[in-house]
Write an enzyme that holds these catalytic residues in place. Structure first.
Site, PDB file in Angstrom:
ATOM      1  N   SER A  30       0.873  -1.170   0.000  1.00  0.00           N
ATOM      2  CA  SER A  30       0.000   0.000   0.000  1.00  0.00           C
ATOM      3  C   SER A  30       0.908   1.217   0.000  1.00  0.00           C
ATOM      4  O   SER A  30       2.090   1.132   0.346  1.00  0.00           O
ATOM      5  CB  SER A  30      -0.937  -0.010   1.216  1.00  0.00           C
ATOM      6  N   GLU A  32       1.337   5.604   0.705  1.00  0.00           N
ATOM      7  CA  GLU A  32       0.831   6.832   1.318  1.00  0.00           C
ATOM      8  C   GLU A  32       1.299   8.039   0.521  1.00  0.00           C
ATOM      9  O   GLU A  32       2.459   8.133   0.129  1.00  0.00           O
ATOM     10  CB  GLU A  32       1.323   6.942   2.763  1.00  0.00           C
ATOM     11  N   THR A  63      -2.588  11.784   3.505  1.00  0.00           N
ATOM     12  CA  THR A  63      -2.391  12.322   4.851  1.00  0.00           C
ATOM     13  C   THR A  63      -3.237  13.561   5.112  1.00  0.00           C
ATOM     14  O   THR A  63      -3.801  14.174   4.199  1.00  0.00           O
ATOM     15  CB  THR A  63      -0.911  12.672   5.086  1.00  0.00           C
ATOM     16  N   ARG A 122      -4.692  10.292  16.339  1.00  0.00           N
ATOM     17  CA  ARG A 122      -4.886  11.406  17.258  1.00  0.00           C
ATOM     18  C   ARG A 122      -4.469  12.696  16.580  1.00  0.00           C
ATOM     19  O   ARG A 122      -5.145  13.704  16.650  1.00  0.00           O
ATOM     20  CB  ARG A 122      -4.072  11.189  18.542  1.00  0.00           C
ATOM     21  N   GLY A 123      -3.304  12.675  15.916  1.00  0.00           N
ATOM     22  CA  GLY A 123      -2.828  13.834  15.179  1.00  0.00           C
ATOM     23  C   GLY A 123      -1.831  14.673  15.948  1.00  0.00           C
ATOM     24  O   GLY A 123      -1.739  14.595  17.178  1.00  0.00           O
ATOM     25  N   ASP A 124      -1.072  15.478  15.204  1.00  0.00           N
ATOM     26  CA  ASP A 124      -0.073  16.366  15.795  1.00  0.00           C
ATOM     27  C   ASP A 124      -0.646  17.763  15.983  1.00  0.00           C
ATOM     28  O   ASP A 124      -1.442  18.233  15.158  1.00  0.00           O
ATOM     29  CB  ASP A 124       1.163  16.449  14.892  1.00  0.00           C
ATOM     30  N   ALA A 142      -7.124   8.650  19.753  1.00  0.00           N
ATOM     31  CA  ALA A 142      -7.432   7.911  18.521  1.00  0.00           C
ATOM     32  C   ALA A 142      -8.437   6.801  18.783  1.00  0.00           C
ATOM     33  O   ALA A 142      -9.291   6.512  17.937  1.00  0.00           O
ATOM     34  CB  ALA A 142      -6.149   7.340  17.927  1.00  0.00           C
ATOM     35  N   TYR A 162       3.707   2.102  16.856  1.00  0.00           N
ATOM     36  CA  TYR A 162       5.059   2.657  16.992  1.00  0.00           C
ATOM     37  C   TYR A 162       6.036   1.579  17.463  1.00  0.00           C
ATOM     38  O   TYR A 162       6.131   1.310  18.665  1.00  0.00           O
ATOM     39  CB  TYR A 162       5.043   3.834  17.971  1.00  0.00           C
ATOM     40  N   HIS A 166       5.936   5.465  20.967  1.00  0.00           N
ATOM     41  CA  HIS A 166       5.566   6.854  20.710  1.00  0.00           C
ATOM     42  C   HIS A 166       6.346   7.767  21.664  1.00  0.00           C
ATOM     43  O   HIS A 166       6.489   7.455  22.854  1.00  0.00           O
ATOM     44  CB  HIS A 166       4.059   7.033  20.923  1.00  0.00           C
ATOM     45  N   ALA A 169       4.712   8.482  24.995  1.00  0.00           N
ATOM     46  CA  ALA A 169       4.319   7.371  25.870  1.00  0.00           C
ATOM     47  C   ALA A 169       5.262   7.282  27.063  1.00  0.00           C
ATOM     48  O   ALA A 169       6.478   7.464  26.927  1.00  0.00           O
ATOM     49  CB  ALA A 169       4.324   6.063  25.093  1.00  0.00           C
ATOM     50  N   ASP A 175       2.291   2.265  25.682  1.00  0.00           N
ATOM     51  CA  ASP A 175       2.075   2.479  24.248  1.00  0.00           C
ATOM     52  C   ASP A 175       1.327   1.296  23.640  1.00  0.00           C
ATOM     53  O   ASP A 175       0.407   1.468  22.823  1.00  0.00           O
ATOM     54  CB  ASP A 175       3.421   2.681  23.557  1.00  0.00           C
ATOM     55  N   PHE A 233      11.883  13.964  10.705  1.00  0.00           N
ATOM     56  CA  PHE A 233      10.744  13.067  10.899  1.00  0.00           C
ATOM     57  C   PHE A 233      11.022  12.081  12.035  1.00  0.00           C
ATOM     58  O   PHE A 233      10.164  11.825  12.882  1.00  0.00           O
ATOM     59  CB  PHE A 233      10.454  12.284   9.622  1.00  0.00           C
ATOM     60  N   HIS A 283       3.745  -1.077   3.754  1.00  0.00           N
ATOM     61  CA  HIS A 283       3.122   0.223   3.511  1.00  0.00           C
ATOM     62  C   HIS A 283       4.231   1.239   3.268  1.00  0.00           C
ATOM     63  O   HIS A 283       5.059   1.485   4.152  1.00  0.00           O
ATOM     64  CB  HIS A 283       2.278   0.629   4.717  1.00  0.00           C
TER      65      HIS A 283
END
Length: 315
Positions: A30, A32, A63, A122-124, A142, A162, A166, A169, A175, A233, A283
């Site tokens: 897949s 992204e 995204t 959840r998002g940044d 999330a 993760y 994360h 966490a 986590d 990143f 992915h």
């Protein structure tokens, strides 16, 4: 003659079967993408989609910017993929900066556009370095978002995992507990954050199984096209860049073609190790570029098929 351990390891490598010899092509992939900001970037995005579509991906995802900053562009891109191609499109959706009613409006619009797959995150926060603060009338996690989406429509939902924990966490176990809550809320699978150590992923996979997480966990692969960007990143998501990998990119800032060859080699070897460990779905975080992901898929034995080609794409 006595050989050292390192010499024996090198001798074994000399006799190894070639890593990518005659793979059966049973891997699934897949991809992204992110929503384009300009006409030129849009042309690049659709060129990448057109290149990768014949590989028959399980789905392609788009995204969602920090704080919902790309909401309209994400929706337009996902809706166009759903309308103009034969691909299964997945839309990212986050909790940040939106009430439950606003998220429901976005989710309903996706459903009306024929989108059945959501990547729920959840998002940044909008500003880097800020702590996440739930919207006063929104979802706090999330897992809560997954519950809310499932109550709206029978979406197929993916969530994040993760392998190296994360950054927010408190422990690796907490986590994992959070990941289990997301799966128990109704998510079908987890897509991992990128990583560069197969061993780190396998340890995480085993720990997830021991924690009672039986949903599919898909390894996320980032072919490194921009080293400084990848370092940024990695710092944000808790992924470790091994020292040997840093050294391989030294001196290549002004050699983009060579850098791509090195990047493809590193990512392909990682995929091959994961394949040997039983993984069959990968992915790819494409960054809207097709060549590296396509090359790795080819090494994994995937070949384009006529049936997988998209409908006519007009940039």
């Amino acid at each position: 003659m006595t050989f050292s351990l390192s010499q024996m390891e090198e001798a074994r490598r000399a006799l190894d079967v070639p890593l990518f010899a005659d793979l059966s092509g049973d891997a699934q992939v897949s991809f992204e993408f992110f929503p384009p900001k300009s006409e030129k970037m849009e042309q690049q995005l659709w060129s990448s989609i057109e290149t990768l579509a014949p590989l028959g991906p399980r789905f392609v995802s788009v995204t969602y910017g920090a704080g919902g900053s790309t909401r309209e562009r994400t929706h337009a891109t996902v809706a166009r993929i759903a309308k103009e191609t034969g691909l299964s499109a997945a839309a990212h959706l986050t909790c940040v900066g939106a009430s439950k009613d606003e998220i429901a409006e976005v989710a309903d619009a996706y459903w009306q556009a024929g989108v059945r797959h959501i990547v729920a995150l959840r998002g940044d926060p909008p500003e880097e370095g800020q702590a996440f603060v739930p919207h006063p009338h929104g979802y706090s996690s999330a897992a809560d978002l997954v519950t809310g989406l499932k109550a709206l429509h029978p979406f197929d939902i993916s969530v994040a995992a993760y392998p190296e924990t994360h950054p927010e966490a408190s422990t690796s176990q907490s986590d994992l507990d959070n990941l289990k809550r997301k799966i128990d809320a109704g998510a079908s699978r987890a897509i991992s954050q990128f990583f560069f150590s197969a061993d780190a992923y396998f340890r995480f996979r085993d720990a997830a199984a021991a924690a009672g997480i039986d949903a599919e966990i898909v390894p996320g692969i980032l072919p490194v096209s921009n080293v400084s960007q990848t370092r940024k990143f990695a710092a944000m998501c808790g992924a470790a860049i091994p020292p040997w990998m840093d050294r391989l990119f030294e001196g290549l800032d002004d050699h983009p073609a060579t850098r791509q060859l090195v990047s493809a080699t590193i990512a392909a070897e990682l995929c091959r190790k994961l394949y040997a460990g039983g993984e069959r779905h990968f992915h790819f975080y494409t960054l809207n570029r097709a060549e590296l992901s396509y090359a790795i898929c080819h090494l994994l034995g995937l070949r384009p098929t006529v049936a997988a080609k998209p409908k006519e794409l007009v940039a």
